[in-house]
Design an enzyme around this catalytic site. Structure first.
Site, short mmCIF file in Angstrom:
data_model
loop_
_atom_site.label_atom_id
_atom_site.label_comp_id
_atom_site.label_asym_id
_atom_site.label_seq_id
_atom_site.Cartn_x
_atom_site.Cartn_y
_atom_site.Cartn_z
CG LEU A 59 13.31 8.38 6.87
CD1 LEU A 59 14.45 9.34 6.58
CD2 LEU A 59 12.83 8.55 8.32
CG HIS A 230 14.03 -7.62 7.41
ND1 HIS A 230 14.08 -8.63 6.49
CD2 HIS A 230 13.47 -6.56 6.77
CE1 HIS A 230 13.57 -8.21 5.36
NE2 HIS A 230 13.20 -6.96 5.49
CG ASP A 303 11.70 -3.33 8.48
OD1 ASP A 303 11.47 -2.37 7.71
OD2 ASP A 303 11.26 -4.47 8.29
CG HIS A 307 2.24 1.08 7.45
ND1 HIS A 307 2.46 1.30 6.12
CD2 HIS A 307 2.94 -0.04 7.77
CE1 HIS A 307 3.23 0.34 5.64
NE2 HIS A 307 3.57 -0.48 6.62
ZN LIG Z 1 12.22 -5.76 4.15
#
Ligand SMILES: [Zn+2]
Length: 429
Positions: A59, A230, A303, A307
């Protein structure tokens, strides 16, 4: 609080029923329900699922509010059908104290769009040198149960062992970003024929698999809970399958992008496809889908990694790794798992709500759609298809790897304890 009567939704894709939501809970389920004063939500053809739970969201607040805030990320989550998200600790300052995790938790409460569940850092400053105040974070108002240095691997095996031992005291779990750093120095993409041809430094599958193999042995040895973030390779799925067959308390997640996209995306040199761990091969995707279908992989974790433009729209080598995920996660799971017949709606609910809630020890989420339960619900139109337009996303960032791609499934409504956060496919606020 306004009560809601959902008309004709199909819980877990089953027979159409009416669902009455009263005072934040599911009050009744049945045919032709009526309720005076309740707001009616027409849901013919829509599938009802328990509100989705994400174990892996960035976040960015505090520190990079230009990329995302708790509020904008919460709105993106609600639009994606989520009612709870775990906020990763790699903020600035790092969430490695009770003070920072409580700050993030309070920001989530104020936004009020999803339950924001802070993840605590394993090590001070994510530096991998000494353990953070895990107990203080667990005892804080944020009640942290998931600890992760995500973005970095806890690569020191002795420190990892101590973290696993420590979190047992409060039923916590260590979520590992599995990457042996000495094998990925300068890595830009999956290591294979393609990286050699493109002239980009490779990130070998073995760098992930070596850490997972080590960590499942450590988790078995100390009798602690390990979660693997992940998972991206076929070999990792095999190791997890082996560990689970031995009774190791290990769980794992796969991202939507690793279920859909391959390292062929790097051919474009478009940094929107740069991510860590990197996009892998068709054979890896097949193993990940099979692992999610048979339960070796417990959960989908987005995930979601927003950006700012200057960090992402540069040349490949200098771009930051990471992709948006919250708003398209369910659509990608429908495309890769539901439409090919590998997961039914009960399976989607299990992998995107029930199991992630259980891993995070979230009592009020991942519950059955039944009278008396908290009304954390999402209504999905599985027949709808739409082309992803990054400009239309609620996230403050635009780095979606699905831009221009048509995907199935539309979140029509999301309810957080009976209060709609999304209606008619739009955020309520
Ligand atoms: Zn990671």
């Amino acid at each position: 609080m306004t009560n809601h009567l959902i008309k004709g939704a199909k819980p877990l894709g089953g027979d159409a029923v009416d669902i009455l939501i009263k005072d934040g809970r599911i009050a009744a389920i049945g045919d032709s329900l009526s309720a005076t004063g309740a707001e009616v939500v027409e849901a013919a053809g829509l599938v009802a699922l328990p509100g989705l739970v994400d174990l892996h969201t960035h976040l960015r607040e505090p520190g990079r509010e230009d990329a995302e805030t708790v509020e904008t990320g919460s709105r993106a989550a609600a639009l994606g059908g989520f009612t709870a998200v775990h906020a990763m600790a790699n903020t600035d300052p790092v969430a490695d104290t009770a003070g920072v995790v409580e700050q993030v938790w309070r920001l989530g409460q104020e936004a009020g769009l999803v339950d924001v569940v802070p993840v605590g850092a394993v090590t001070v400053g994510l530096a991998g040198e000494r353990l953070a105040e895990l107990g203080a974070m667990a005892d804080s108002a944020a009640r942290v149960r998931v600890f992760s240095d995500d973005g970095h691997c806890v690569s020191d095996p002795a420190l990892m062992r101590r973290a696993l031992e420590y979190v047992k005291a409060f039923d916590g779990v260590v979520a590992q970003h599995a990457e042996e750093p000495r094998l990925t120095v300068g890595a830009q993409m999956h290591e294979g024929d393609r990286s050699a041809r493109l002239g980009l430094t490779g990130w070998p599958a073995a760098a992930e698999e070596a850490i997972i193999a080590r960590d499942v042995l450590l988790a078995e040895h100390v009798g602690a809970r390990l979660h693997v973030c992940h998972v991206s390779t076929a070999g990792s799925v095999e190791i997890l399958r082996w560990a689970k067959s031995r009774g190791v308390q290990v769980t794992a997640e796969v991202t939507p992008h690793h279920l859909l996209l391959t390292d062929a995306c790097a051919e474009s040199y478009d940094p929107v496809f740069k991510v860590n761990p990197p996009l892998r091969t068709e054979a890896d995707i097949e193993a990940l889908r099979a692992g999610l279908a048979d339960g070796t992989i417990d959960a989908v974790g987005t995930d979601h990694a927003p950006h700012a433009v200057e960090d992402k729209e540069s040349e490949w080598a200098s771009a930051r790794p990471g992709m948006l995920g919250l708003e398209q996660a369910l659509s990608v799971v429908i495309e890769t798992m539901v439409e090919p017949g590998r997961l039914d709606w009960a399976g989607v609910a299990d992998r995107m709500s029930v199991r992630p809630a259980a891993i995070g020890r979230l009592d009020g989420h991942g519950r059955p759609i039944a009278p008396g339960e908290p009304a954390n619900l999402v209504l999905v139109d599985p027949a709808a298809r739409a082309t992803v337009d990054p400009a239309a996303l609620a996230s403050r960032s635009r780095n979606s790897p699905y831009a221009g791609r048509e995907l199935p499934g539309r979140v029509v409504a999301t309810f957080l304890r009976g209060t709609p956060t999304v209606l008619d496919g739009k955020a309520v606020r």
